[in-house]
Design an enzyme around this catalytic site. Structure first.
Site, PDB file in Angstrom:
ATOM      1  CG  PHE A   1      -1.749  -0.792   1.675  1.00  0.00           C
ATOM      2  CD1 PHE A   1      -2.655  -1.151   0.254  1.00  0.00           C
ATOM      3  CD2 PHE A   1      -1.494  -2.164   2.444  1.00  0.00           C
ATOM      4  CE1 PHE A   1      -3.573  -2.866   0.059  1.00  0.00           C
ATOM      5  CE2 PHE A   1      -2.372  -3.608   2.053  1.00  0.00           C
ATOM      6  CZ  PHE A   1      -3.377  -3.465   1.474  1.00  0.00           C
ATOM      7  CB  CYS A   2       1.994   2.760   1.822  1.00  0.00           C
ATOM      8  SG  CYS A   2       3.331   5.005   2.323  1.00  0.00           S
TER       9      CYS A   2
END
Ligand SMILES: Cc1cc2nc3c(=O)[nH]c(=O)nc-3n(C[C@H](O)[C@H](O)[C@H](O)COP(=O)(O)OP(=O)(O)OC[C@H]3O[C@@H](n4cnc5c(N)ncnc54)[C@H](O)[C@@H]3O)c2cc1C
Lengths: 76, 377
Positions: free
Chosen positions: A13-14
């Site tokens: 996600f990041c």
């Protein structure tokens, strides 16, 4: 022809697929191809959008078994 | 068995202490030797730099002697590694000493680099370096109003910082009574204002409430120093009176120079945290090439996995745990409020409304960190 590097940004996600691609693009040489692997459906739109804005080349963009394979070429 | 830790920052310190505690008896009996090599005798709590830049902490609040944080069984040397000879299980230091090892753990971190964006070093303020944080506070204190632009380089550590910096700028100017004289502009490299969708969704209305103007798809190309304009790769530009940057980062030069990883990022298995192609080399923290957040919490959770696995390999011959991609971030909002984000490879974070108690928890963590570095928390 220059090599194709694989940028594996599946299941993350990041910083996320496009950020990963931007980092790789900065280090790549003109003519290099990169294949971004992403499980985020958003990549299918935002990666081509960014490539078009910056003026690189989108070689292909397809989903195979839930994974997007987006091939781009650094042209400048 | 000789276990060598290269790097004495957040990851290196937590993992070395973890291993030293798990194998304390073996260390005492001389069966295990633990050595740490680092580039400095000081340990900086980097997240504290953000508070220094806004005048909320002093530099002396965020530094300790490295030896004060280490378990007694760890031999510590300030002698940075210059050559990695992985095929021979050896490293050579700046001081010319050769250390051999059975297991190597690399946690050399990453650093801000300005050479990729001409003009950025001369024009921008940043909380990302020690000198930068001190200078940024002076600059903010003297600022009387004008255009403030936040620009973000890729890749960077602490991915939440661009948003936090913007909230904190808003709050700082508001408290000084000059918010109405400041045009605050935020930019971000990709299609939304933060890479985590839930954070972006939460932050947009916050920005709107704070009257922060934002532009997406903005990757810094160069700064026109004379006219105070940042140009983007996408062909747009931002004028500024005060430019605040999250600079682009690279892994340490020594990693690239030794062909351990392009850009200083070491190819690492996302579950085992072993360096690709090297079973006895573990990598953690900012220097790994994993596509996950470069944060202290990442390094902390990875430390627990590596610590347990090293002890288990010593005792049973095999590893027991895998890293699940866990990351935890506090997110400072304005008005002394904060929220948090916790996620892993599979589950995205859910963002709750910021509260004062979460801010107090973060402020407390800024003090507890020293226990965390010792591996007690
Ligand atoms: C402004 C700012 C705010 C942040 N906020 C947060 C936050 O709120 N939450 C969070 O979780 N994280 C935050 N971070 C990120 C966090 O600080 C880093 O992700 C973390 O420090 C990474 O740990 P590390 O061990 O990989 O690297 P580091 O902690 O940077 O340590 C690297 C170590 O390697 C040593 N070293 C370097 N070269 C050599 C060499 N050749 N030989 C031997 N040793 C060497 C260095 O001396 C250092 O001790 C923030 C960072 C900054 C700058």
């Amino acid at each position: 022809m220059s090599e194709t590097k694989v940028v594996d940004a599946r299941n993350t996600f990041c910083p996320g697929p496009l950020m990963e691609l931007i980092s790789f693009m900065k280090r790549a040489d003109v003519g290099d191809q990169m294949e971004l692997l992403s499980t985020d459906d958003g990549s299918a739109n935002d990666v081509p959008q960014w490539i078009a804005k910056v003026g690189h080349e989108l070689v292909s963009n397809e989903k195979i078994d839930d994974v997007w394979h987006i091939v781009v070429k650094k042209v400048k | 068995m000789k276990i060598l830790f290269v790097g004495g920052g957040m990851g290196g310190t937590i993992v070395a202490n973890n291993v030293a505690r798990r194998l304390a008896r073996e260390v005492r009996e001389g069966k295990v030797q633990i050595t740490m090599l680092s580039a400095t005798d000081q340990h900086w709590y980097q997240p504290g730099l953000l508070y220094v830049a806004f005048g909320k902490m002093g530099m002396n609040d965020i530094v300790r002697e490295q030896t004060s944080l280490l378990e007694p069984g760890i031999q510590f040397f300030v002698d940075p590694v210059e050559e990695f000879e992985l095929a021979q299980n050896k490293v050579r230091t700046k001081g010319g000493v050769v250390h051999d090892y059975d297991m190597l753990v690399i946690a050399t971190g990453c650093e801000a680099v300005y050479d990729e964006v001409p003009g950025l070093a001369e024009t921008s303020e940043t909380p990302y370096t020690r000198e930068g944080a001190v200078r940024m506070f002076k600059r903010l204190r003297d600022f009387e109003g004008g255009k403030v632009a936040v620009v973000v380089g890729v890749p960077h550590k602490c991915p939440i910082a661009p948003i936090e910096i913007t909230f904190m700028l808003h709050e700082f100017f508001e408290k000084r009574g000059i918010r109405d004289k400041v045009e605050l502009k935020y930019t971000y490299p990709i299609a939304r204002i933060h890479n985590i969708e839930n954070i972006a969704t939460w932050a947009v209305p916050e920005f709107e409430r704070m009257e922060v103007d934002y532009e997406t798809f903005f990757n810094m190309k160069e700064v026109d120093v004379e006219n105070k304009i940042v140009h983007s790769e996408e062909g747009t530009e931002k004028e500024f009176d005060l430019l605040v940057t999250v600079p682009p980062h690279r892994g340490m030069k020594v990693i690239e120079e030794n062909n351990l990883g392009e850009g200083g990022w070491i190819p690492t298995d996302r579950y085992s945290l072993q360096m690709e192609g090297h079973e006895n080399v573990y990598v953690l923290g900012d220097t790994s090439n994993l596509p996950i957040s470069k944060t202290g919490s990442t390094a902390h959770f990875q430390s627990e996995v590596i610590g347990e696995n090293i002890a288990s390999i010593f005792r049973t011959g095999s590893a027991t745990r895998e890293y699940d991609g866990k990351v935890y971030c506090f997110i400072e909002a304005d008005q002394d409020r904060a929220t948090n984000a916790c996620f892993n490879y599979i589950d995205p974070p859910e963002i709750k409304a910021p509260t004062k108690s979460m801010h107090m928890l973060k402020m407390s963590y800024n003090q507890w960190y020293w226990s965390s570095a010792r591996g007690l928390l």
